[in-house]
Design an enzyme around this catalytic site. Sequence first.
Site, short mmCIF file in Angstrom:
data_model
loop_
_atom_site.label_atom_id
_atom_site.label_comp_id
_atom_site.label_asym_id
_atom_site.label_seq_id
_atom_site.Cartn_x
_atom_site.Cartn_y
_atom_site.Cartn_z
N HIS A 19 3.03 0.68 7.60
CA HIS A 19 2.27 1.90 7.87
C HIS A 19 3.12 3.12 7.52
CE1 HIS A 19 -0.63 -0.04 11.01
NE2 HIS A 19 -0.98 -0.29 9.77
N HIS B 12 -8.68 -9.02 7.51
CA HIS B 12 -7.88 -7.98 8.17
C HIS B 12 -7.76 -8.24 9.68
CE1 HIS B 12 -5.83 -4.40 6.78
NE2 HIS B 12 -6.11 -3.79 7.91
N LYS C 10 0.84 -1.20 0.00
CA LYS C 10 0.00 0.00 0.00
C LYS C 10 0.87 1.25 0.00
CE LYS C 10 -3.90 2.10 2.45
NZ LYS C 10 -4.81 1.97 3.62
N TYR D 26 -2.85 -0.16 18.35
CA TYR D 26 -2.66 -1.46 18.96
C TYR D 26 -2.30 -1.37 20.44
CZ TYR D 26 -2.90 -2.91 14.14
OH TYR D 26 -3.34 -3.11 12.86
#
Length: 221
Positions: A174, A148, A79, A183
């Site tokens: 990320h 996910h 991504k 998290y």
Amino acid sequence: VLHRRDVREDLPYPKERLRLPVVLSPDEVQRLIAHAKNLYHRTLLLTLYGAGLRRSELCHLKVRDIDSQRMVLRVDQGKGGRDREIPLSPTLLAALREYYRWMRPQTYLFPGTRNGWRADAPITSKVIWDAVRLATRKAGIDKRVTPHTLRHSYATHLLEAGADLRTIQLLLGHADLSHTTVYLHLSRRHLHAAPIPLEQLRVTPPSVVPRSRLLRKPPQS
């Protein structure tokens, strides 16, 4: 509504509800993988959790991306167009080798189908969804599990095992560390490490607290 393009940025939008993602315990992940439909689905679920991959990354994962010499799994153009490398678990490598001897994929690690026949093409997200859905149902897991969810579980379990946020950010790919800090809210180790103010008080035990003299209203005849 007014067909005025000059005020589009001033239009009010409803607030987006931010919800914490669902996370499976290690025991639930183990049960999920154990109840995979077949070897294809089992290897797919192992790779999805073992490397914390996104669906699109798993779909386009290639045989050459598995580097057993350096024990890393390479994600090519994830991504945001970012490449990254993820440590390859010996357990996952053993499963991939057994799967490779059976499937013999050529380009894509998990080949899809065309017109009902196996083809050297990427699988679709539907295949991953079906694998997760069937395993979740057979394992008797009541949580709402999506592909996910395994990625969220991977990151949370890393944090609980002692990995720092920066490392987890790199492993997940990320772009911003703020995406990884969610998290902290899911890690039991970090939540339980926080001091509990109530435990600092000397609270009277309930056994010495007087009860109310009020009786329950008698039933009317």
